[in-house]
Design a protein around this motif. Sequence first.
Motif, mmCIF file in Angstrom:
data_model
loop_
_atom_site.group_PDB
_atom_site.id
_atom_site.type_symbol
_atom_site.label_atom_id
_atom_site.label_comp_id
_atom_site.label_asym_id
_atom_site.label_seq_id
_atom_site.Cartn_x
_atom_site.Cartn_y
_atom_site.Cartn_z
ATOM 1 N N CYS A 25 84.337 48.982 24.614
ATOM 2 C CA CYS A 25 83.903 47.614 24.361
ATOM 3 C C CYS A 25 83.525 47.445 22.889
ATOM 4 C CB CYS A 25 82.696 47.271 25.224
ATOM 5 S SG CYS A 25 83.002 47.469 26.993
ATOM 6 N N THR A 27 85.001 34.116 24.344
ATOM 7 C CA THR A 27 84.816 35.205 25.315
ATOM 8 C C THR A 27 83.338 35.394 25.623
ATOM 9 O OG1 THR A 27 86.802 36.323 24.525
ATOM 10 C CG2 THR A 27 85.211 37.664 25.747
ATOM 11 N N CYS A 33 82.934 43.316 26.554
ATOM 12 C CA CYS A 33 83.891 44.027 27.410
ATOM 13 C C CYS A 33 84.788 42.977 28.061
ATOM 14 C CB CYS A 33 83.171 44.841 28.472
ATOM 15 S SG CYS A 33 82.118 46.130 27.795
ATOM 16 N N GLU A 34 85.929 42.707 27.424
ATOM 17 C CA GLU A 34 86.818 41.657 27.915
ATOM 18 C C GLU A 34 87.428 41.999 29.267
ATOM 19 O OE1 GLU A 34 89.486 39.609 25.205
ATOM 20 O OE2 GLU A 34 88.523 40.726 23.585
ATOM 21 N N ASN A 35 87.739 43.264 29.504
ATOM 22 C CA ASN A 35 88.364 43.659 30.773
ATOM 23 C C ASN A 35 87.451 43.375 31.959
ATOM 24 O OD1 ASN A 35 90.498 44.551 29.247
ATOM 25 N ND2 ASN A 35 89.878 46.685 29.314
ATOM 26 N N GLU A 36 86.159 43.537 31.774
ATOM 27 C CA GLU A 36 85.192 43.334 32.854
ATOM 28 C C GLU A 36 84.579 41.938 32.820
ATOM 29 O OE1 GLU A 36 82.365 46.453 32.307
ATOM 30 O OE2 GLU A 36 83.926 47.980 32.184
ATOM 31 N N GLU A 37 84.945 41.121 31.829
ATOM 32 C CA GLU A 37 84.355 39.800 31.619
ATOM 33 C C GLU A 37 82.832 39.893 31.593
ATOM 34 O OE1 GLU A 37 85.931 36.838 34.212
ATOM 35 O OE2 GLU A 37 87.989 37.344 33.728
ATOM 36 N N LEU A 38 82.357 40.805 30.751
ATOM 37 C CA LEU A 38 80.939 41.108 30.666
ATOM 38 C C LEU A 38 80.554 41.262 29.200
ATOM 39 C CD1 LEU A 38 78.503 41.956 32.518
ATOM 40 C CD2 LEU A 38 79.248 44.296 32.149
ATOM 41 N N SER A 58 82.103 32.499 27.864
ATOM 42 C CA SER A 58 82.657 32.405 29.214
ATOM 43 C C SER A 58 82.393 33.638 30.078
ATOM 44 C CB SER A 58 84.166 32.158 29.142
ATOM 45 O OG SER A 58 84.823 33.263 28.560
ATOM 46 N N SER A 59 81.817 34.686 29.519
ATOM 47 C CA SER A 59 81.588 35.916 30.273
ATOM 48 C C SER A 59 80.159 35.984 30.794
ATOM 49 C CB SER A 59 81.860 37.139 29.391
ATOM 50 O OG SER A 59 83.189 37.144 28.960
ATOM 51 N N GLU A 60 79.967 36.868 31.753
ATOM 52 C CA GLU A 60 78.634 37.098 32.292
ATOM 53 C C GLU A 60 77.788 37.830 31.250
ATOM 54 O OE1 GLU A 60 76.452 39.616 35.844
ATOM 55 O OE2 GLU A 60 78.623 39.349 35.905
#
Length: 130
Positions: free
Chosen positions: A89, A42, A110-115, A45-47
């Motif tokens: 988060c 995660t 913050c998985e929901n926001e991919e951040l 792969s996230s921003e």
Amino acid sequence: MTFGRRLRTYLVGVGIGLLMVYVFFGERDLTAWTPEGRVLRTIDSSEMILSDRAKCQLTCLNLTDSSIYKIQDNAEVKFSESSTRKEPCPVYKIESYWKEEQYKLIWEVCENEELVTLSSVLKEGKSCAC
């Protein structure tokens, strides 16, 4: 059929089965389904966002943004020292060795926001005035 012949037939079958498993599943990352693997995947792969403190620490430690991912190649998530149930988060503490030095990274994921936010970067034996 003698015992030796049965054993040989069994071992040939096991060998063929192992070869087939390697051909079908050889390239897979078998640790991706573990909790630690999921957290690290995660983060990768996230921003990524750097906090002001993390920017200061990166400057102090002479690290770049891209070196963070190199540090995480051998990372280990310390769930006992993390706040995994923090809402909204969770915060994870990650320890890693890179160039024979130990680093500790603190990520807010913050998985929901991919951040993901890098809150802190610490190097064993060196302190920064951040």
